[in-house]
Design an enzyme around this catalytic site. Sequence first.
Site, PDB file in Angstrom:
ATOM      1  N   ARG A 138       0.849  -1.191   0.000  1.00 47.41           N
ATOM      2  CA  ARG A 138       0.000   0.000   0.000  1.00 47.41           C
ATOM      3  C   ARG A 138       0.894   1.254   0.000  1.00 47.41           C
ATOM      4  O   ARG A 138       1.927   1.275   0.654  1.00 47.41           O
ATOM      5  CB  ARG A 138      -0.846  -0.041   1.276  1.00 47.41           C
ATOM      6  CG  ARG A 138      -1.819   1.109   1.457  1.00 47.41           C
ATOM      7  CD  ARG A 138      -2.992   0.984   0.556  1.00 47.41           C
ATOM      8  NE  ARG A 138      -4.108   1.835   0.969  1.00 47.41           N
ATOM      9  CZ  ARG A 138      -5.114   2.139   0.155  1.00 47.41           C
ATOM     10  NH1 ARG A 138      -5.150   1.666  -1.081  1.00 47.41           N
ATOM     11  NH2 ARG A 138      -6.116   2.877   0.580  1.00 47.41           N
TER      12      ARG A 138
ATOM     13  N   THR B 216     -10.078  -0.143  -9.562  1.00 48.11           N
ATOM     14  CA  THR B 216      -9.047  -0.952  -8.905  1.00 48.11           C
ATOM     15  C   THR B 216      -9.045  -2.221  -9.716  1.00 48.11           C
ATOM     16  O   THR B 216      -9.893  -2.399 -10.585  1.00 48.11           O
ATOM     17  CB  THR B 216      -9.467  -1.214  -7.440  1.00 48.11           C
ATOM     18  OG1 THR B 216      -9.429   0.015  -6.751  1.00 48.11           O
ATOM     19  CG2 THR B 216      -8.576  -2.207  -6.716  1.00 48.11           C
TER      20      THR B 216
ATOM     21  N   THR C   4      -4.302  -0.988  -7.064  1.00 48.70           N
ATOM     22  CA  THR C   4      -5.100   0.172  -7.461  1.00 48.70           C
ATOM     23  C   THR C   4      -4.296   1.451  -7.565  1.00 48.70           C
ATOM     24  O   THR C   4      -3.234   1.594  -6.963  1.00 48.70           O
ATOM     25  CB  THR C   4      -6.240   0.391  -6.438  1.00 48.70           C
ATOM     26  OG1 THR C   4      -7.142   1.367  -6.933  1.00 48.70           O
ATOM     27  CG2 THR C   4      -5.722   0.846  -5.090  1.00 48.70           C
TER      28      THR C   4
ATOM     29  N   ASN D 165      -6.462   3.995  -7.081  1.00 47.27           N
ATOM     30  CA  ASN D 165      -7.643   4.568  -6.427  1.00 47.27           C
ATOM     31  C   ASN D 165      -8.674   4.936  -7.485  1.00 47.27           C
ATOM     32  O   ASN D 165      -9.438   4.101  -7.908  1.00 47.27           O
ATOM     33  CB  ASN D 165      -7.325   5.740  -5.506  1.00 47.27           C
ATOM     34  CG  ASN D 165      -8.494   6.040  -4.587  1.00 47.27           C
ATOM     35  OD1 ASN D 165      -9.315   5.157  -4.347  1.00 47.27           O
ATOM     36  ND2 ASN D 165      -8.606   7.248  -4.089  1.00 47.27           N
TER      37      ASN D 165
ATOM     38  N   SER E 218     -10.063  -0.704   1.343  1.00 45.47           N
ATOM     39  CA  SER E 218     -11.141  -1.700   1.405  1.00 45.47           C
ATOM     40  C   SER E 218     -10.763  -2.966   0.657  1.00 45.47           C
ATOM     41  O   SER E 218     -11.584  -3.878   0.524  1.00 45.47           O
ATOM     42  CB  SER E 218     -12.415  -1.144   0.770  1.00 45.47           C
ATOM     43  OG  SER E 218     -12.848   0.000   1.440  1.00 45.47           O
TER      44      SER E 218
ATOM     45  N   GLY F  55     -13.903  -0.010  -4.494  1.00 48.15           N
ATOM     46  CA  GLY F  55     -13.877   0.843  -3.301  1.00 48.15           C
ATOM     47  C   GLY F  55     -14.594   0.170  -2.149  1.00 48.15           C
ATOM     48  O   GLY F  55     -14.344  -0.990  -1.831  1.00 48.15           O
TER      49      GLY F  55
HETATM   50  O1  DON Z   1      -8.003   1.004  -1.310  1.00 44.25           O
HETATM   51  C1  DON Z   1      -9.178   1.221  -1.526  1.00 44.25           C
HETATM   52  O2  DON Z   1     -10.073   0.779  -0.855  1.00 44.25           O
HETATM   53  C2  DON Z   1      -9.561   2.070  -2.724  1.00 44.25           C
HETATM   54  N1  DON Z   1      -8.507   2.943  -3.078  1.00 44.25           N
HETATM   55  C3  DON Z   1      -9.940   1.144  -3.820  1.00 44.25           C
HETATM   56  C4  DON Z   1     -10.419   1.855  -5.049  1.00 44.25           C
HETATM   57  C5  DON Z   1     -11.236   0.996  -5.917  1.00 44.25           C
HETATM   58  O3  DON Z   1     -11.519  -0.116  -5.617  1.00 44.25           O
HETATM   59  C6  DON Z   1     -11.732   1.594  -7.155  1.00 44.25           C
HETATM   60  N2  DON Z   1     -12.415   0.587  -7.925  1.00 44.25           N
HETATM   61  N3  DON Z   1     -13.352   0.495  -8.514  1.00 44.25           N
END
Ligand code: DON
Length: 568
Positions: free
Chosen positions: A104, A379, A397, A399, A451, A472
């Site tokens: 991350r 993502t 991702t 984001n 998430s 997300g």
């Molecule tokens: O880490 C996270 O939870 C978000 N940055 C994830 C973003 C995401 O899943 C976008 N997708 N559709």
Amino acid sequence: MIINRIPALIIIAVLIAGCGQKNAESSLKEGRVLSDVRAVVVSAHPQGSHAGAMIMKKGGNAVDAAVATGFALAVCYPAAGNIGGGGFMLVRTSEGAHDLIDFREKAPLAASRDMYLDAADDVVRGLSTDTHLAAGVPGSVDGMIRIHAKYGKLDFREVIQPSIDLAANGFILTAEQASSLNRSAEMFRKRNPEGCAFVRVPGWKEGDTLRQPDLATTLERIRDYGREGFYSGLTAKLIVEEMKRGNGIITSGDLEQYSAVFRKPLSSSYRGFDIVTCPPPSAGGIILLQMLEMIEPFSPAEHEFHSPEMIHLIAEAGKRAFADRARYAGDADFISMPVQELLNENYLKERMAGFDPIAATPSSNIGAGDPVSSGSTETTHFSVVDEEGNAVAVTTTLNGSYGSGIVVKGAGFLLNNEMDDFSVKPGFPNMYGLTGSDANAIEAGKRMLSSMTPVIVEKEGKLFLVAGSPGGSTIPTSVFQVIINLIDYNMTPRAAVDTGRFHHQWLPDRISIEKNSLTEKTAGRLQKMGHILHEVTALGRVNAVCARQNGFLEGVADKRGDNSASGY
Ligand code: DON
């Protein structure tokens, strides 16, 4: 004579090698659902899956394949595949050992709690999403290199090479990609005034070739110098220059200090299955395990699939889990987070004590529990299993879709806008509507809450499922539904992934439901119970591998998007 023969021998050897490669490629199966395969990669793009499957054909294991796919997606799936972002990789070895690498992004050292607020303490719109300040220190390259050094079988140079070829020679755009790039053209122009590879006049169409020469040379530096090829030297210099151009704050010190970390995965059981998933700084694993534990005593399978009772039960569990997330979840390296207490069976029973089977409890009446005293977004997820039974689940991702939209000039890759995943101000929703507290406040060097929920499910010590999703806040609930679809509703893997999904995240207080997935009667009953329904086009994109009882694997690519499986 001998000297004259050498070029001929070389030509013959090259031809034989070329045929070998062709044969290996032609013996790969590719498609949305692959049944009865022994090794498989399921990812968001056919070329990404192909790169990983070919690496296994050449003798690589699932980690080699996952690393090859990860780098390939950074080229052929720029909306989310990345070297400028971060994620989590969960590994299960064929002996049944589990491991996880957290790559991350981190807040830069110059980041501070109120960096997105103005003088009146109001959030400055767009600062944490659309600017150079939105980028966290990228983790993907370090993560891929460290996991490969620990488990990979093939030489790293061989594993990264397919991505270099894809970037240099180009890849064919799918229809969805062409229109997505066209939709984003204005954003790319604004954020990259000197141009970037993603914009084309008059626009992209399906079948066009997208070449990324700058990205190819960055990947070559990673191939030749490993971690140093990204976190120091020319790539680092280009990142720092990009920051200076756009008033960003990532420094060479940030890049040098970045390190991915191995962490112990979280695990729990559900109806005799063992669920292994991601620990903080993702909240996804905790939400998934909390929700499973909360619904288990209520035997969801006693309710018909997608009946009002089933959806109501799960929505109520979701509200409670997400309320806890908002209060307690953050980077456990920085805050003390009651992880075990949040997963405690008695605590979760108590959380559901107020559950009313016929009426929705308004989110305003649900706060976080007290676990200690009671004891566009884009993502991408890919799943890999090799012939020996090693399994890998990776969610990664930038984001938002294409992250910050800012391409590092000269280096050809997109920077993330992951800083928005921090709680930029207590109670202020991020781009997924999630709110947070001090636990997820910005601090230098801290990881923003996620998430992402890569998951591996086992039954009696044997592999059962490898899965994960983008989306997300809807990631853990999408993964949750695939698990219960398989375990409680005995669906085929394909049906478990493709069937309609729904989602509740406490705030906003509503159930999001995929279009056409509920009957009017069911929707009406849920509304009578007090639920607000909110129709959406799609929730999550789950790429899964299921181990079948006949000893073979089934790879299932979600019908939502260009996802594809490749294997043999
Ligand atoms: O880490 C996270 O939870 C978000 N940055 C994830 C973003 C995401 O899943 C976008 N997708 N559709």
